[in-house]
Motif scaffolding. Structure first.
Motif, short mmCIF file in Angstrom:
data_model
loop_
_atom_site.label_atom_id
_atom_site.label_comp_id
_atom_site.label_asym_id
_atom_site.label_seq_id
_atom_site.Cartn_x
_atom_site.Cartn_y
_atom_site.Cartn_z
N PRO A 114 -9.50 4.93 -2.28
CA PRO A 114 -8.78 3.71 -2.60
C PRO A 114 -8.70 3.45 -4.10
N GLU B 124 0.85 -1.19 0.00
CA GLU B 124 0.00 0.00 0.00
C GLU B 124 0.89 1.24 0.00
N GLN B 125 0.49 2.23 -0.78
CA GLN B 125 1.21 3.49 -0.84
C GLN B 125 0.22 4.65 -0.77
N ARG C 208 -1.93 8.01 0.69
CA ARG C 208 -2.71 8.48 1.82
C ARG C 208 -3.67 7.41 2.33
N ARG C 209 -3.59 7.09 3.58
CA ARG C 209 -4.54 6.12 4.15
C ARG C 209 -5.97 6.64 4.07
N ASP C 210 -6.12 7.99 4.08
CA ASP C 210 -7.46 8.56 4.03
C ASP C 210 -7.86 8.95 2.61
N VAL D 50 -10.21 -2.35 2.92
CA VAL D 50 -10.61 -1.47 1.82
C VAL D 50 -12.02 -1.84 1.39
N ARG E 112 -5.06 6.36 -1.90
CA ARG E 112 -4.58 5.17 -1.20
C ARG E 112 -4.40 4.09 -2.26
#
Length: 263
Positions: free
Chosen positions: A23, A15-16, A18-20, A86, A49
């Motif tokens: 997706p 995963e690369q 922004r987590r927020d 996700v 994300r």
């Protein structure tokens, strides 16, 4: 990088970004691993994300049984997304990855915010084409087909001007596990999602390199016409893997599509 148990198999993923962020899932093609998306993912990471992964039988993921269908690859992806937490995502699929994306939509349309179908179709190749490919690999390994595959993957200009990258891509192809490659060829042979393409309601963008030798412009355009309201874009100066040859353009088209649709 991370290893996740999904649908009974260990899947290699990363995963690369922004987590927020919204997706975005990038699915690789036959005979490659998630590294083909590296430059595209780097460009998109500040705003999204980004999830990439090695499909079963490729890269560092487990292979599973010798016979697989596109539905198995889509089920892997659904389970992987569950494992990563996700929910609804934009799914970007290249070649076989595009069939996996379409099948994920068929199985679970609520998971798909938007689709980007890159150098792919609802039906790729004929039984005869796949039978010949399978026979060649069974006899001589992936090495026996590598040069012909690379000619379809990349333009003449890329092959002449970017020889180091071409060598690296050849190594990626020939080091793909033989079992995983053959299983994916069998899945491609049997896959025909044309009866379902007209049911796709997610905003869809179809992309193709103007010199794609595996899924030519006319084939990708044909699939686009089957999907209601889809957009169709040709990437100039690119073959079957424009995310390697023209990563900036591919990233811009993906980002524009997602933002336009509000996904």
């Amino acid at each position: 990088m991370k290893f996740v148990k999904a649908n009974g198999l260990v899947i290699h993923t990363i995963e690369q970004g922004r987590r927020d962020g919204p997706p975005l899932v990038l699915i690789n093609s036959l005979g490659t691993d998630f590294r083909i998306w590296s430059e595209v993912a780097e460009i998109l990471a500040p705003d999204f994300r980004v999830v990439t992964y090695d499909k079963r039988g490729h890269g560092l993921s487990e292979a599973g049984p010798d016979r697989n269908d596109i539905a198995d690859y889509a089920s892997d992806l659904a389970a992987l997304l569950d494992g990563l937490g996700v929910g609804r995502a934009t799914i970007v699929g290249l070649s076989i990855g595009g069939l996996i994306a379409q099948e994920l939509y068929r199985q679970s349309p609520q998971r798909v915010a938007a689709l980007v179908l890159c150098d792919t179709a609802a039906k790729i190749g004929t039984d005869e084409v796949w039978d010949q490919r399978i026979a060649q690999v069974e006899r001589g390994g992936i090495e026996a087909i590598a040069d012909g595959v690379l000619e379809r993957w990349f333009t003449v200009h890329f092959r002449a001007a970017r020889s180091a990258e071409l060598t690296g891509m050849r190594a990626m192809l020939t080091r793909t596990p033989k079992q995983g490659y053959l299983a994916a060829c069998g899945a491609l042979k049997r896959a025909d999602l044309r009866p379902y393409a007209g049911q796709i309601q997610a905003p869809t963008l179809c992309l193709v390199g103007d010199e794609d030798g595996s899924t030519p412009v006319a084939l990708v355009r044909e699939t686009s016409t089957l999907i209601p309201g889809s957009r169709f874009e040709i990437i100039e100066g690119a073959g079957h893997i424009p995310n390697v040859e023209k990563p900036k353009i591919v990233a811009e088209l993906i980002a524009e599509h997602v933002k336009r649709m509000g996904s």
